[in-house]
Design an enzyme around this catalytic site. Structure first.
Site, PDB file in Angstrom:
ATOM      1  N   LYS A  78      39.577 123.202  22.595  1.00 34.98           N
ATOM      2  CA  LYS A  78      39.411 123.695  23.967  1.00 34.98           C
ATOM      3  C   LYS A  78      38.922 125.140  23.884  1.00 34.98           C
ATOM      4  O   LYS A  78      39.343 125.891  22.987  1.00 34.98           O
ATOM      5  CB  LYS A  78      40.766 123.620  24.678  1.00 34.98           C
ATOM      6  CG  LYS A  78      40.745 123.953  26.160  1.00 34.98           C
ATOM      7  CD  LYS A  78      42.170 123.814  26.747  1.00 34.98           C
ATOM      8  CE  LYS A  78      42.195 124.050  28.247  1.00 34.98           C
ATOM      9  NZ  LYS A  78      43.564 123.850  28.808  1.00 34.98           N
ATOM     10  N   SER A 153      43.476 120.819  32.850  1.00 30.72           N
ATOM     11  CA  SER A 153      42.319 121.633  32.560  1.00 30.72           C
ATOM     12  C   SER A 153      41.645 121.329  31.225  1.00 30.72           C
ATOM     13  O   SER A 153      40.490 121.719  31.033  1.00 30.72           O
ATOM     14  CB  SER A 153      42.742 123.112  32.560  1.00 30.72           C
ATOM     15  OG  SER A 153      43.647 123.362  31.500  1.00 30.72           O
ATOM     16  N   SER A 177      48.034 120.081  31.731  1.00 33.19           N
ATOM     17  CA  SER A 177      46.629 120.202  31.340  1.00 33.19           C
ATOM     18  C   SER A 177      46.234 119.478  30.064  1.00 33.19           C
ATOM     19  O   SER A 177      45.049 119.392  29.754  1.00 33.19           O
ATOM     20  CB  SER A 177      46.249 121.675  31.203  1.00 33.19           C
ATOM     21  OG  SER A 177      46.041 122.250  32.466  1.00 33.19           O
TER      22      SER A 177
END
Lengths: 485, 478, 95
Positions: A78, A153, A177
């Site tokens: 990420k 996310s 997330s």
């Protein structure tokens, strides 16, 4: 399982046996990204060149017989992890040109194992979002239906794993997330207990809630990747100094006699009937496997979204103060004074959702409102933690849906932030309580979108949770399905 | 000074600690390095970096708390103070707000200009310093973050002081204590000991405090006095003219000797303090406190008291000897070896401090060590050498490092106290000066000095002057 | 209304965000909705409840006072929007 759908354990075996090479595995990932990412937009920054260097070094290590679990495994990160020499944007315009001078602790650990870092993955800006729609790099698309969001996310991480662009990925989870995008993309995602994995070098959203965790195709991989990144880090004061268990050791022990709690507050109106059906089926699977299903109650669940949005935004408002255009990032200044520079930089650099949260958090901490909002939320957090403490006296772990619905359509909820926030109702409580939780595939809705099952474990009960998840995975085949791209 | 008003002063002192590294990262705290060379992701506030508390900073805070009679909190927490400024990398300063490490302390001050009194210490807390903002060119200001994240103690007093003299007495004592403890180098010019003063006035007899001004940029004791005196006059004049004091920050201008409002140059403060989620609560056990207490040095107040009461020294001597820890330690070592405190005191305050000052050496590096000096004092007291000769011996030892006895032997400085040897010299002197003898015996007593001088000269200064005097008297009155 | 446009403008100032009149209006509406929602916390009596700052109760994480080599000024300034003479440069601050 197709070649593109290697797992850490299957590719690891191939590499160890020298039936394939890290360079070949990396090339396969790079080709898959070349062929699919124009549709998916999972990557913000690719690092093909350094990935091949990593792979070459990994092959040397494999030949020398000194390989570790992750040696030669192509992984994605990420874009929230600080990576030395590799641009790290956190999905924001304000960090568009930011190239860190240091590696996050988890990145160091992956590198030390000889993993191949393929690239930096899409995400909601500063991890603030549940759909990946707030990313400055544009929305990332769900590989099961490209008109749907991947969740957020850590949307890019879930998509890259589901689409076979990487073997596994790391995400972060502040209010769901990791688990929610994993559920929406049909993969496995785990949020460890707070303090289990170092946060050093992980760009902070809400420091008391953020945790790093794996997103993988199988429970087995999830255990392997967690073991590689977990453990005490003297550079993170909140990391816990307790040994990391061998998660593989008891993974296959089954669930006979295990007490699994079904919290009544998680099976409510508003839960999509297809999600409910899939979770009910999962409950039946566990019953068949010999687990004892026990109705329980977490009475303060309904307050968790309100509690979370005050605590998370307050911490975020302070954490995001460092983006001021002085030391790094993109500065906007039209020749005015210092305050103009601050305001222009921050107003141009942050997106609407980030600004909303900074504003709410600033307000919750401001003079005259601290007690009514921030302190109140911290007290309610205590009640929510106590709920979990009480329920774990009765059962070994909890089983719930991950989200009230499967992945929604792109643009469906962007105008109503509160509705978006409420979709995190089932994942937020574990962050507030600081305990571990994971998501694993448990079915599909009529439109063919994946549905996720959540297990919530005791603090530092990752081993027992993985063991419970593994039993389900063995009894079902949801994890073997792949999106057609 | 207008006697219808009372001055009220509270002080906030920032004490920069002498730890090797910063409070939340491993960067060195050394002063005067190239800009931004002593930085890392943590003190630069880079995305993702996290603070870890330097344990030595906690030790220093406990030391300072114990030395100022504070209660050490068993549980304290760090908080974020949020505001934007270019020298503050994270956009917040890590400090302590609710639950600081030390509270409820005090210092007793006394002076010539005011009655002895006790000044309350509200709290002492730990925090990180900001970087430095250099106002370079018209193009912009420059930021150096070497100082960012260096450890500070903030010592906040009660508004207990009523004059600049009291404020200075309090500050000097606090300064002495933190330097004694070794937690601060005390260098005010380099900003190691910085003071802000909250000053207000009120009509005598009024209970409520007047509106206060916060005075900044006070980097010497002299400036502090000037700034407070100016500010008190300003506030009284303002009130007398029918005006109102407004609560504000005022900067002292040392060139003009005035304080000036910073009005309009800072925003209203709303610091949004909240517990820093990146740092854990700090728990200080009784065992830890006892360990620190056991290792505390004897403090200046305790030393002064001991010098006066146990050693019988005058208050002046006690104050001079105790003022600086290295001087006190030199004296303490000496007085153990030579048990005449007043003689020791005279020599330390006189020859030793004079010589180290003249030669610009630290007293710990004084070549005449307490052991060597004790050797000199021993020979003064047993009449081997005179006080005057001892000064020569001191200078010789300073250069050679030899012992007093070696120097006395080499130079033949041994005092002649043998009456047989002196008798012979006296005979010669009497025989050589018959006129003066007759005049003396005729009543001119003043000539005694002449005879002593003659004998000393003939003995090359080695005769014991007391004995010469006595023998001459006996002989001449015969 | 839980919050006025004036309050929102004040908070924007604290957060160093500038909002156009239109943004201010939208922001006020969204914040008002959120504040209305979080009001539900007041249904709970929390007078006797100790606040939670850390999910996992711990205390005392320290490092020793040992120097770790700094990353140096070149690394410090590597990402600086504007740097001069080894320093970060910002618009002139008047004192």
């Amino acid at each position: 399982m197709s070649e593109s759908q290697f797992t850490i354990s299957s590719l690891g075996k191939e590499l160890q046996a020298q039936r394939t090479t890290a360079v070949a595995a990396t090339r396969q990932c790079v080709e898959r990204i070349n062929n699919t990412d124009n549709q998916l937009n999972a990557f913000i920054t690719r690092c093909d060149d350094s990935a091949f260097q990593d792979a070459t070094a990994a092959d040397a290590r494999l030949s020398a017989g000194s390989a570790a679990t992750l040696t030669g495994i192509p992984l994605g990160l990420k874009d929230i992890f600080s990576t030395k020499g590799v641009r790290t944007t956190c999905g924001s315009k304000i960090l568009d040109n930011y190239v860190p001078v240091y590696d996050a602790t988890v990145v160091e650990r992956l590198r030390a194992q000889g993993a191949v870092i393929v690239g930096k993955l899409n995400m909601d800006e500063f991890a603030m979002g549940s759909s990946n729609e707030t990313s400055a790099a544009g929305v990332c698309r769900n590989p099961w239906d490209k008109n749907h969001v991947p969740g957020g996310s850590s949307g890019g991480s879930a998509v890259a794993v589901a689409a076979g662009q990487v073997v596994a990925a790391l995400g972060t989870d502040t209010g769901g997330s990791i688990r929610q995008p994993a559920a929406h993309c049909g993969v496995v995602g785990l949020k460890p207990t707070y303090g289990r994995v170092s946060r050093y070098g992980v760009i902070a959203f809400a420091s008391s809630l953020d945790q790093v965790g794996p997103i993988t195709r199988t429970v087995d991989d999830c255990a392997l990747l967690l073991e590689a990144i977990a453990g005490y880090d003297p550079r993170d004061s909140t990391s816990v100094d307790c040994p990391v268990p061998d998660y593989q050791a008891h993974l296959r022990d089954g669930v006979t006699g295990k007490k699994i709690g079904l919290p009544r507050e998680y099976f409510i109106e508003g839960l999509d009937p297809e999600v409910k059906r899939a979770v009910d089926d999962a409950i039946e699977v566990y019953r068949r496997l010999g687990a004892e299903l026990v109705p329980v109650s977490l009475p303060h669940t309904d307050y968790s979204v309100a509690c979370y949005y005050l605590i998370a935004t307050a911490e975020a408002s302070s954490n995001l103060a460092r983006y001021d255009g002085v030391r790094f990032g993109v500065r906007h200044s039209s020749g005015g004074g210092l305050i103009d520079m601050y305001q222009q930089t921050r107003s141009a650099g942050f997106g609407a959702e980030v600004k909303r949260r900074i504003m709410l958090g600033t307000y919750a901490l401001s003079s005259g409102y601290y007690d009514a909002y921030y302190l109140k939320a911290q007290k309610v957090r205590t009640l929510i933690r106590q709920d979990f403490h009480n329920v774990f006296e009765q059962v070994d772990l909890l089983l719930t849906p991950v989200a009230p619905t499967a992945a929604f359509k792109i643009g469906e909820k962007t105008d109503d932030p509160l509705q978006m926030y409420l979709s995190d109702i089932f994942t937020i409580p574990a962050n507030l309580a600081g305990t571990c939780a994971m998501s694993l595939p448990c079915g599909f809705d009529a439109a063919g979108m994946p549905i996720g099952l959540q297990l919530i474990g005791k603090p530092f009960g990752e081993g027992e949770m993985l063991q419970t998840a593994w039993a389900f995975e063995q009894a079902t085949d949801w994890h073997t399905r792949q999106p057609v791209l | 000074m207008n006697t219808r008003y009372e001055t009220v002063i509270g002080l906030e002192v920032h004490v920069q600690l002498t730890t090797a590294t910063k409070i939340f990262c491993g960067c060195s705290t050394a002063f005067g390095q190239a800009p931004n060379s002593q930085t890392c992701p943590v003190c630069l506030g880079l995305p993702g970096a996290l603070p870890v508390l330097n344990r030595e900073v906690v030790n220093a805070a406990i030391k300072a708390g114990l030395a100022t009679n504070c209660r050490i909190a068993p549980y304290s927490i760090f908080a974020r103070k949020n505001y934007f400024y270019p020298d503050l990398p994270k956009g917040y300063q890590i400090s302590q707000f609710e639950l600081p490490i030390c509270e409820h302390g005090w210092l007793d001050i006394g002076g010539e200009e005011f009655a002895a009194k006790r000044v309350g210490i509200t709290r002492i807390h730990m925090e990180e310093d900001a970087g430095k903002l250099l106002h370079g060119s018209s193009a912009g200001s420059l930021v150096d973050l070497n100082r960012a994240c260096t450890p500070l103690l903030e010592v906040v007093s009660e508004p207990d002081m009523r004059s600049a003299a009291e404020a200075i007495a309090y500050l000097k004592q606090l300064h002495q204590i933190v330097v004694y403890l070794g937690v601060c180098d005390g260098n005010m010019e380099e900003g190691s000991f910085r003071c802000d003063a909250n000053v207000s006035v009120r009509p005598v007899g009024q209970v409520e405090l007047g509106t206060r001004a916060e005075l900044k940029n006070l980097n010497s004791f002299r400036f502090i006095k000037q700034a407070i005196d100016f500010e008190v006059e300003r506030q009284i004049e303002l009130i007398e003219d029918g005006g109102k004091v407004i609560q504000e920050t005022r900067l002292f201008d040392p060139d003009a000797g005035v304080t000036r409002s910073m009005r309009g140059k800072e925003q209203a403060h709303d610091y949004r303090y909240f517990p820093d989620p990146d740092l854990l609560p700090l728990e200080v056990s009784d065992v830890w406190i006892d360990e620190v207490r056991a290792a505390l040095p004897e403090l200046p107040g305790q030393k002064r008291q001991r010098y006066e009461e146990a050693l019988g020294l005058p208050a002046y001597d006690a104050a001079v000897l105790a003022a600086e820890r290295p001087v006190a330690e030199y004296f303490d070592a000496l007085v153990v070896l030579h048990k005449n405190p007043k003689l020791c005191s005279n020599w330390v305050m006189g020859e030793v401090l004079g010589a180290v000052k003249e030669n610009d050496v630290a007293i710990v590096d004084c070549p005449v060590t307490p052991t060597l000096l004790a050797g000199i004092l021993k020979r003064i007291e047993d009449n081997t050498i005179s006080g005057k000769m001892a000064k020569t011996v001191f200078t010789t030892i300073w250069q050679s490092g030899k012992s007093a006895d070696e120097v006395i032997a080499e130079k033949g400085l041994k005092q002649v106290s043998d009456s047989g040897a002196l008798d012979a010299i006296i005979d010669e002197v009497i025989a050589a000066n018959p006129t003066e003898v007759a005049e003396y015996q005729g009543g001119k007593d003043k000539l005694m000095g002449f005879f002593v001088g003659q004998v000393m000269k003939a003995s090359k200064g080695k005769a014991n002057p007391g004995l010469v005097n006595q023998l001459l008297k006996e002989r001449l009155s015969a | 209304m839980k919050i006025s446009e004036q309050d929102v403008a004040y908070v924007a100032g604290l957060a160093r965000l500038s909002l156009t009149p239109e943004e201010l209006k939208t922001m006020t509406g969204k914040m008002d909705a959120m504040l209305g929602y979080v009001d539900k916390l007041n249904e709970l009596d929390t007078d006797a409840i100790v606040p939670t700052a850390h999910a996992v109760p711990m205390a005392n994480a320290f490092r020793g006072d040992q120097v770790i080599p700094s990353s140096g000024s070149a690394a410090a300034l590597a990402n600086a929007p504007q740097g001069t003479d080894g320093c970060f440069q910002v618009p002139r601050v008047i004192e």
